[in-house]
Design a protein around this motif. Structure first.
Motif, PDB file in Angstrom:
ATOM      1  N   GLU A   1      36.182 -33.407  39.573  1.00 56.34           N
ATOM      2  CA  GLU A   1      37.232 -33.368  39.086  1.00 56.34           C
ATOM      3  C   GLU A   1      37.201 -33.014  37.464  1.00 56.34           C
ATOM      4  OE1 GLU A   1      41.356 -35.895  38.301  1.00 56.34           O
ATOM      5  OE2 GLU A   1      39.692 -36.877  39.346  1.00 56.34           O
TER       6      GLU A   1
ATOM      7  N   ARG B   1      40.246 -35.515  45.799  1.00 53.94           N
ATOM      8  CA  ARG B   1      40.739 -36.768  45.246  1.00 53.94           C
ATOM      9  C   ARG B   1      41.553 -37.587  46.175  1.00 53.94           C
ATOM     10  NH1 ARG B   1      43.723 -35.231  40.600  1.00 53.94           N
ATOM     11  NH2 ARG B   1      45.436 -35.155  41.635  1.00 53.94           N
TER      12      ARG B   1
ATOM     13  N   GLN C   1      40.453 -29.825  44.692  1.00 55.05           N
ATOM     14  CA  GLN C   1      40.231 -30.777  43.767  1.00 55.05           C
ATOM     15  C   GLN C   1      41.186 -31.890  44.232  1.00 55.05           C
ATOM     16  OE1 GLN C   1      41.336 -32.026  40.573  1.00 55.05           O
ATOM     17  NE2 GLN C   1      40.312 -33.683  41.037  1.00 55.05           N
TER      18      GLN C   1
ATOM     19  N   SER D   1      38.500 -29.632  35.648  1.00 49.72           N
ATOM     20  CA  SER D   1      39.282 -29.699  34.475  1.00 49.72           C
ATOM     21  C   SER D   1      38.759 -28.661  33.379  1.00 49.72           C
ATOM     22  CB  SER D   1      39.479 -31.164  34.100  1.00 49.72           C
ATOM     23  OG  SER D   1      40.183 -31.227  32.874  1.00 49.72           O
TER      24      SER D   1
ATOM     25  N   GLU E   1      34.604 -37.492  41.310  1.00 49.70           N
ATOM     26  CA  GLU E   1      35.270 -37.597  39.814  1.00 49.70           C
ATOM     27  C   GLU E   1      34.440 -36.728  38.741  1.00 49.70           C
ATOM     28  OE1 GLU E   1      34.266 -41.681  38.759  1.00 49.70           O
ATOM     29  OE2 GLU E   1      36.068 -42.342  40.032  1.00 49.70           O
TER      30      GLU E   1
END
Length: 710
Positions: free
Chosen positions: A355, A336, A332, A359, A352
């Motif tokens: 991501e 990014r 990831q 997370s 996004e």
């Protein structure tokens, strides 16, 4: 020792370890209240499950030995023998022996000795005696609201002559709920010997009802004196997945030897027992009905805790999951970086979203690995008990914060360090009973374990109310060993920390527990390896507190990415205090290690370019990252502070075992490798360099090295 398939054996061993821990807690509770029926039942259930499941999974030696201990607690449960201190002592020793048997360690002499000791506390036939007649037993403690009851009814031969209608009794039981009635014709004699008005039949009844026991007893009110009636609740707890053989043994229809003989033939137990004439087909049917009732319950299988909605998962699977999440975090980060300069809004939106999901998955996975620290604290009740008795001291153990969670890997590696610390508290910290009385203290010393979260760390404290640490003895020993100059000034925390040096001991004599100067240095090395710190506080005459500061997890951490030359490095963010710019004067002075004045406090700093032998020119505006470990801190001079970075920790491998400046590595988004700095080791280097600088300059500024003026 023979065992079944490895997967089944592993499940049994994991379950047995939990049961032994639960049993140990129950035994220790019984020391304070030996009449506690709930704790007696707790110990008995653990023994019963270990024995029954051990027999099923092929751990025959465990089952045979546990059977004797279970029989003793069966009699204590029935009120026939008291739970004496001697019985508790030998049962704790038997618990240790069961653990050894599960580990494959056989000691026949020890087992024989334990059984002999057990027999002295179980009169009238000892632990292996057969169960006495049920009519002579006092009532057992019942579950609060049992749903299933096992009833065995044998009416006296003359009850029908006195006008009793057996079928009406059975109909009254059916009226209480769902009743499955199995007739047992074993007692019916041949026709030529039969009395036409006598009752020879017995019945097994499995009754499911919401009515209390008293309602069942009322059914037999007028025949109780002329009948043998057994009414027992069927409790489905951790041991609710009973096998057919277990039920038959529990009912007393067969003995354990017959069951083990049938199991060895690897054929259906019921079929073999009936063929051998050891049990009637009707009793097999009755046991199968009871087993089916258990399966109807909303129970939990082995390894599932219904009270907490938890599921047992193999540690290897969690480790594999964490590794895959770590790889996902790395991928990831690479994604990014690739879309950072992209003008494609849809692609950036997808990046996004990935991501965010990455997370969330990382946080969830890390949460799965978290274990309440109470699972570790609970083990120390036994440690405190055994050590205090061996030293002739009375010690009370108190705990709080058991619900605080810590990564399972950290929990596993904390056991030995905490054992050393607790033993030293009892041996060196706490006075004898006579000394405490003279000083006006309670006779019983106190050891307190506590845990609490503090940001991204867990603080674990071990506190005693003993004599405190002898600073003069520590200083004398440090000077004797050349660790401290006779006239040197040193912060109190650093003086007390000398006890963690290898071979350092102020004990005047060696005891069976401690005093050889080993153990405390192991504690320090283990805590350093966990990227934790140790702080000591001690007040003479009042006691000592040792605080361990540990990261929540060892898998993924928040780090600060810095650059030294062309190399990238990571500092654990939990150790970083602040970042400042290197002053012009310090930049011009290239003598290796110097001091930086930060708001009136002198902090030694280490030039990483020199340490790492970087040949490229330094950046014009270098930065100093101030890091801390315990009461000590040092500045690390870097070329650039890149920023915060989610760090997936990878081990360095055996080839780099001698590289002490780094504790691991991580992979960045562009595929390059960044080394993770070992902050305690770098602080040690900074302090050593500061000592050398002091000797060169002739200035005694040792008291500034560990940040005393901070």
């Amino acid at each position: 020792m023979n065992a079944g398939p490895s997967s089944h054996a592993d499940v049994y061993l994991a379950e047995a370890e939990d049961l032994l821990a639960d049993m140990e807690a129950g035994l220790l509770d019984l020391e304070g209240n030996p009449r506690d029926a709930d704790q007696i039942n707790r110990v008995f259930r653990a023994l019963h499950t270990i024995k029954g499941s051990g027999a099923v999974f092929g751990f025959t030696q465990v089952a045979d030995f546990t059977h004797h201990v279970e029989s003793a607690f069966q009699r204590a449960r029935d009120g026939e023998i008291p739970v004496s201190p001697g019985l508790l002592e030998v049962t704790l020793a038997a618990l240790d022996h069961i653990r050894d048997l599960l580990d494959g360690k056989e000691d026949r002499a020890r087992e024989k000795s334990l059984l002999a000791r057990l027999a002295t506390h179980v009169p009238q036939g000892g632990a292996a005696s057969s169960r006495p007649d049920k009519k002579a037993k006092p009532p057992r403690p019942e579950p609060e609201s049992p749903r299933h009851w096992r009833i065995r009814l044998k009416l006296g031969p003359q009850v029908m002559a006195f006008g009793t209608n057996c079928l009406r009794l059975l109909d009254e039981l059916r009226a209480l709920g769902d009743a499955v009635i199995i007739a047992l014709p074993e007692g019916i004699p041949p026709l030529e010997h039969m009395d036409p008005v006598a009752c020879y039949m017995e019945w097994d009844i499995i009754l499911t009802t919401e009515q209390p026991r008293s309602a069942i007893e009322d059914v037999f009110m007028f025949v109780a004196e002329d009948a043998t009636i057994g009414i027992e609740p069927i409790a489905y707890e951790k041991d609710d997945s009973k096998r057919l053989g277990e039920i038959l043994v529990e009912r007393g229809d067969i003995d354990l030897d017959n069951l083990m003989g049938a199991l060895r033939q690897q054929r259906p137990v019921g079929e073999l027992l009936v063929q051998a004439g050891q049990v009637s087909p009707e009793k097999i049917v009755s046991a199968l009905v009871e087993q089916s009732k258990a399966r109807e319950e909303p129970k939990t299988p082995m390894g599932v805790d219904a009270g907490h909605g938890s599921l047992r998962v193999q540690a290897e699977r969690l480790d594999s999951l964490m590794d895959q999440v770590g790889e996902l975090v790395i991928a990831q980060a690479r994604l990014r970086q690739l879309v950072a300069d992209s003008e494609d809004l849809n692609l950036r939106a997808v990046a996004e979203e990935i991501e965010r999901l990455s997370s969330d998955l990382r946080e969830t996975t890390m949460g799965i690995r978290m274990v309440p620290i109470g699972t570790l604290f609970g083990r120390f009740r036994r440690v405190v008990r055994d050590v205090s008795r061996s030293l002739g001291k009375t010690v009370e153990l108190t705990m709080d914060g058991e619900d605080s969670e810590l990564d399972k890997t950290v929990i596993e590696r904390l056991n030995d360090p905490l054992v050393h610390l607790v033993r030293n508290c009892i041996d060196h910290g706490l006075e004898t009973t006579e000394e405490r009385v003279r000083e006006g203290k309670p006779e019983a010393g106190r050891v307190h374990l506590s845990a609490a979260h503090s940001g991204a760390q867990v603080l674990i404290s071990i506190t005693d109310d003993g004599r405190g640490m002898n600073r003069s003895a520590i200083r004398a020993k440090a000077e004797e060993r050349g660790l401290l100059a006779p006239d040197a000034q040193i912060p109190d925390g650093d003086l007390l920390a000398f006890v963690f040096h290898p071979g350092f001991s102020t004990a005047r004599e060696v005891s069976a527990v401690s005093g050889r100067g080993v153990g405390m240095d192991v504690v320090k090395r283990t805590i350093d390896a966990l990227r934790g710190t140790i702080e000591i506080g001690s007040t003479p005459g009042e006691g000592t507190t040792i605080t361990l500061k540990l990261p929540l997890t060892l898998a993924i951490i928040d780090g600060l990415l810095v650059r030294v030359g062309k190399g990238l490095y990571v500092l654990p963010l939990s150790t970083v205090e602040e970042c400042v710019e290197l002053s012009d004067d310090a930049r011009k002075d290239q003598r290796g290690c110097d001091f930086l004045n930060i708001r009136g406090a002198l902090v030694p700093f280490l030039r990483l370019r020199e340490r790492f032998k970087v040949s490229t020119p330094p950046d014009p505006f270098q930065k100093v990252v101030v890091v801390s470990s315990g009461t000590s801190r040092v500045g690390l001079v870097v070329d650039q502070v890149v920023g915060q970075h989610q760090t997936v920790i990878k081990s360095l491998g055996k080839l780099m075992a001698d590289v002490r400046e780094f504790s691991g590595a991580t992979i960045l988004g562009d595929g390059t490798v960044a080394l993770i700095m070992d902050v305690p080791r770098l602080i040690e280097m900074g302090q050593t360099g500061a000592d050398d600088r002091r000797l060169q300059s002739g200035v005694d500024d040792r008291h500034l090295i560990a940040g005393e003026t901070r």
